[in-house]
Write a protein that holds these residues in place. Structure first.
Motif, PDB file in Angstrom:
ATOM      1  N   LEU A 203     -24.294 -29.703  94.709  1.00  0.00           N
ATOM      2  CA  LEU A 203     -23.770 -28.909  93.604  1.00  0.00           C
ATOM      3  C   LEU A 203     -24.530 -29.296  92.338  1.00  0.00           C
ATOM      4  CD1 LEU A 203     -21.765 -26.922  92.327  1.00  0.00           C
ATOM      5  CD2 LEU A 203     -20.171 -28.829  92.045  1.00  0.00           C
ATOM      6  N   ALA A 204     -25.311 -28.353  91.808  1.00  0.00           N
ATOM      7  CA  ALA A 204     -26.021 -28.619  90.552  1.00  0.00           C
ATOM      8  C   ALA A 204     -25.013 -28.766  89.426  1.00  0.00           C
ATOM      9  CB  ALA A 204     -27.004 -27.487  90.269  1.00  0.00           C
ATOM     10  N   ARG A 205     -25.357 -29.593  88.456  1.00  0.00           N
ATOM     11  CA  ARG A 205     -24.421 -29.855  87.372  1.00  0.00           C
ATOM     12  C   ARG A 205     -25.143 -29.820  86.033  1.00  0.00           C
ATOM     13  NH1 ARG A 205     -24.170 -34.830  90.082  1.00  0.00           N
ATOM     14  NH2 ARG A 205     -23.487 -33.447  91.756  1.00  0.00           N
ATOM     15  N   ASP A 206     -24.356 -29.551  84.984  1.00  0.00           N
ATOM     16  CA  ASP A 206     -24.892 -29.493  83.628  1.00  0.00           C
ATOM     17  C   ASP A 206     -24.612 -30.763  82.851  1.00  0.00           C
ATOM     18  OD1 ASP A 206     -25.696 -26.441  83.376  1.00  0.00           O
ATOM     19  OD2 ASP A 206     -23.743 -26.522  84.388  1.00  0.00           O
ATOM     20  N   ILE A 207     -23.495 -31.418  83.148  1.00  0.00           N
ATOM     21  CA  ILE A 207     -23.116 -32.647  82.458  1.00  0.00           C
ATOM     22  C   ILE A 207     -22.596 -33.632  83.492  1.00  0.00           C
ATOM     23  CG2 ILE A 207     -21.586 -33.699  80.741  1.00  0.00           C
ATOM     24  CD1 ILE A 207     -21.512 -31.036  79.290  1.00  0.00           C
ATOM     25  N   GLU A 208     -23.087 -34.867  83.420  1.00  0.00           N
ATOM     26  CA  GLU A 208     -22.603 -35.937  84.279  1.00  0.00           C
ATOM     27  C   GLU A 208     -21.928 -37.006  83.424  1.00  0.00           C
ATOM     28  OE1 GLU A 208     -25.414 -36.108  88.188  1.00  0.00           O
ATOM     29  OE2 GLU A 208     -26.098 -37.229  86.435  1.00  0.00           O
ATOM     30  N   ILE A 209     -20.713 -37.370  83.821  1.00  0.00           N
ATOM     31  CA  ILE A 209     -19.941 -38.378  83.096  1.00  0.00           C
ATOM     32  C   ILE A 209     -19.586 -39.492  84.070  1.00  0.00           C
ATOM     33  CG2 ILE A 209     -17.849 -38.861  81.787  1.00  0.00           C
ATOM     34  CD1 ILE A 209     -17.807 -35.892  80.998  1.00  0.00           C
ATOM     35  N   GLU A 210     -20.036 -40.682  83.763  1.00  0.00           N
ATOM     36  CA  GLU A 210     -19.686 -41.846  84.584  1.00  0.00           C
ATOM     37  C   GLU A 210     -18.482 -42.547  83.979  1.00  0.00           C
ATOM     38  OE1 GLU A 210     -21.216 -46.346  85.711  1.00  0.00           O
ATOM     39  OE2 GLU A 210     -22.459 -45.052  84.434  1.00  0.00           O
ATOM     40  N   VAL A 211     -17.524 -42.905  84.813  1.00  0.00           N
ATOM     41  CA  VAL A 211     -16.364 -43.686  84.389  1.00  0.00           C
ATOM     42  C   VAL A 211     -16.505 -45.080  84.987  1.00  0.00           C
ATOM     43  CG1 VAL A 211     -13.854 -43.845  84.321  1.00  0.00           C
ATOM     44  CG2 VAL A 211     -14.959 -41.597  84.374  1.00  0.00           C
ATOM     45  N   VAL A 212     -16.428 -46.094  84.142  1.00  0.00           N
ATOM     46  CA  VAL A 212     -16.561 -47.473  84.607  1.00  0.00           C
ATOM     47  C   VAL A 212     -15.465 -48.300  83.964  1.00  0.00           C
ATOM     48  CG1 VAL A 212     -18.214 -48.030  82.768  1.00  0.00           C
ATOM     49  CG2 VAL A 212     -18.142 -49.439  84.830  1.00  0.00           C
ATOM     50  N   ARG A 213     -14.933 -49.240  84.721  1.00  0.00           N
ATOM     51  CA  ARG A 213     -13.845 -50.067  84.203  1.00  0.00           C
ATOM     52  C   ARG A 213     -14.408 -51.267  83.451  1.00  0.00           C
ATOM     53  NH1 ARG A 213      -8.693 -49.852  84.931  1.00  0.00           N
ATOM     54  NH2 ARG A 213      -8.809 -48.475  86.726  1.00  0.00           N
ATOM     55  N   GLU A 214     -13.929 -51.441  82.235  1.00  0.00           N
ATOM     56  CA  GLU A 214     -14.372 -52.551  81.403  1.00  0.00           C
ATOM     57  C   GLU A 214     -14.100 -53.879  82.108  1.00  0.00           C
ATOM     58  OE1 GLU A 214     -13.394 -54.350  76.946  1.00  0.00           O
ATOM     59  OE2 GLU A 214     -11.918 -53.145  78.023  1.00  0.00           O
ATOM     60  N   GLY A 215     -15.102 -54.749  82.096  1.00  0.00           N
ATOM     61  CA  GLY A 215     -14.929 -56.054  82.698  1.00  0.00           C
ATOM     62  C   GLY A 215     -15.228 -56.090  84.178  1.00  0.00           C
ATOM     63  N   ALA A 216     -14.975 -54.971  84.885  1.00  0.00           N
ATOM     64  CA  ALA A 216     -15.265 -54.934  86.320  1.00  0.00           C
ATOM     65  C   ALA A 216     -16.750 -54.694  86.556  1.00  0.00           C
ATOM     66  CB  ALA A 216     -14.435 -53.858  87.009  1.00  0.00           C
ATOM     67  N   GLY A 217     -17.347 -53.865  85.690  1.00  0.00           N
ATOM     68  CA  GLY A 217     -18.760 -53.601  85.811  1.00  0.00           C
ATOM     69  C   GLY A 217     -19.129 -53.057  87.179  1.00  0.00           C
ATOM     70  N   TYR A 218     -20.190 -53.616  87.741  1.00  0.00           N
ATOM     71  CA  TYR A 218     -20.688 -53.167  89.042  1.00  0.00           C
ATOM     72  C   TYR A 218     -20.578 -54.266  90.091  1.00  0.00           C
ATOM     73  CZ  TYR A 218     -22.511 -49.606  85.919  1.00  0.00           C
ATOM     74  OH  TYR A 218     -22.637 -48.621  84.960  1.00  0.00           O
ATOM     75  N   GLY A 219     -19.570 -55.109  89.942  1.00  0.00           N
ATOM     76  CA  GLY A 219     -19.344 -56.161  90.932  1.00  0.00           C
ATOM     77  C   GLY A 219     -20.530 -57.096  91.026  1.00  0.00           C
ATOM     78  N   ASN A 220     -20.960 -57.347  92.260  1.00  0.00           N
ATOM     79  CA  ASN A 220     -22.101 -58.242  92.463  1.00  0.00           C
ATOM     80  C   ASN A 220     -23.446 -57.534  92.295  1.00  0.00           C
ATOM     81  OD1 ASN A 220     -22.402 -56.753  94.833  1.00  0.00           O
ATOM     82  ND2 ASN A 220     -21.570 -58.360  96.158  1.00  0.00           N
TER      83      ASN A 220
END
Length: 372
Positions: A203-220
């Motif tokens: 599905l092509a998209r016009d806007i991408e929004i990433e949601v990330v939890r503060e402090g959790a980051g990207y784990g390892n």
């Protein structure tokens, strides 16, 4: 092994049909003292919860799984390259598409933001619709139009929650483009919100929004299955929204999301009004959470002065009545869990209602990005 990697790319359980939540069994559970208090059917805990613990550091479990992460990364790069080269095709719709998702597995507070986005766009004159995969749904017929009365076992718990809270049409199917076309045809939607789907490149998209939890980051910092990442963390997005966390990881800057408790309401009573959490009949309560990050739910309640008896369950857990305590204390659960427990709700069961808002600076940036 190749099948495992591609199942991970699609974020569905290995060895299970699409949309089918795996039954708990000795094969998919493990014994971990960190989750000795988990209350669910069968013995032990689901492997995915064990992995969530392992993903916090580059320990023995993560190192053992790292070769599979290398294979996963290779498969991901091949798949992305095929889309970039035009060998695999993305569907471009005649309306704008906004994708709200995350780069990691597990809860990040995305669903309340999808609800906020729908209301924000509707209040400014658009006719938004929401597409989702319907994870956990067992239906064999797709696409499925979802309402607040839909069966979460068939279409997924998050989809039913979105339909009930957003006030806009919701359609679920593994093929998000097909869902979007149905929204455009049946409801004349002029903007589409995709709940999750950053990795759903068809599905092509016009806007991408990433949601990330503060402090959790990207784990390892490792890809699945040795780490929590669905794709490399350096991926470019249009906006990053940072929700409240509590871990020790680091994430890049983004727009800060404010999450507030609106109140609680009696489950099973469609006429029940929201009431302040301070008006609960007791301060010691059972807290039930079958979400990606149940600790965030528990901490939110504790900050309001409640004493909790905690009942963490796996994300998208299918409850049975015997799993919910019935000792006279109030029971509070998440909205997503509430849609599954409504058929057997008892007096004294409450749903916690929350709302999220990313702030006026994000609103201005979003409106500028979509051309209004």
């Amino acid at each position: 092994m190749i099948t495992l990697v591609f199942c991970l790319l699609e974020q569905r359980p290995f060895g299970e049909p699409d949309h089918q939540e795996p039954a708990l069994s000795p094969v998919c559970v493990c014994r971990n003292p960190l989750y000795a208090g988990w209350r669910g059917r069968g013995e032990g805990i689901p492997m995915r919860i064990f992995l969530q613990q392992a993903w916090r550091k580059r320990g023995v479990t993560a190192i053992v799984l790292y070769p599979l992460s290398l294979l996963y990364g290779l498969a991901f790069r091949i798949r992305t390259g095929l889309y970039s080269a035009g060998i695999l095709k993305s569907t471009r719709l005649p309306v704008a598409v906004i994708v709200i998702g995350n780069l990691t597995v597990g809860g990040s507070g995305k669903t309340p933001l999808v609800i906020w986005m729908a209301a924000f766009l509707r209040d400014r004159g658009w006719r938004p619709g929401i597409v989702a995969r319907g994870y956990g749904g067992k239906s064999t017929t797709w696409p499925q139009a979802v309402t607040d009365k839909s069966d979460p076992d068939q279409v997924g718990d998050e989809a039913v929650l979105l339909a009930g809270r957003s006030g806009v049409p919701v359609v679920v199917t593994p093929d998000r483009a097909a869902a979007a076309r149905q929204l455009i045809s049946d409801h004349q939607c002029d903007i589409i919100i995709s709940d999750d789907g950053l990795q759903h490149l068809s599905l092509a998209r016009d806007i991408e929004i990433e949601v990330v939890r503060e402090g959790a980051g990207y784990g390892n910092g490792w890809l699945l299955p040795a780490g929590p990442l669905r794709e490399p963390p350096h991926r470019a997005v249009d906006f990053r929204l940072v929700t409240a966390g509590g871990g020790q990881g680091r994430v890049e800057e983004g727009f800060t999301v404010t999450t507030e408790i609106e109140g609680v309401h009696q489950m099973g009573d469609p006429e029940a009004a929201l009431m302040p959490i301070e008006k609960l009949p007791a301060r010691e309560i059972h807290a039930v959470a079958g979400i990606g990050q149940p600790e965030q739910f528990f901490k939110m309640l504790e900050k309001r002065g409640l004493t909790l008896i905690r009942h963490p369950f796996p994300d998208h857990h299918r409850f049975v009545p015997e799993e919910i305590p019935n000792d006279g204390r109030p029971v509070i659960m998440t909205e997503k869990d509430g849609v599954k427990c409504r058929p057997f709700a008892r007096p004294g069961w409450y749903i916690l209602r929350i709302s999220s808002h990313p702030g006026s600076s994000f609103e201005e940036a979003l409106l500028a990005r979509i051309g209004q």
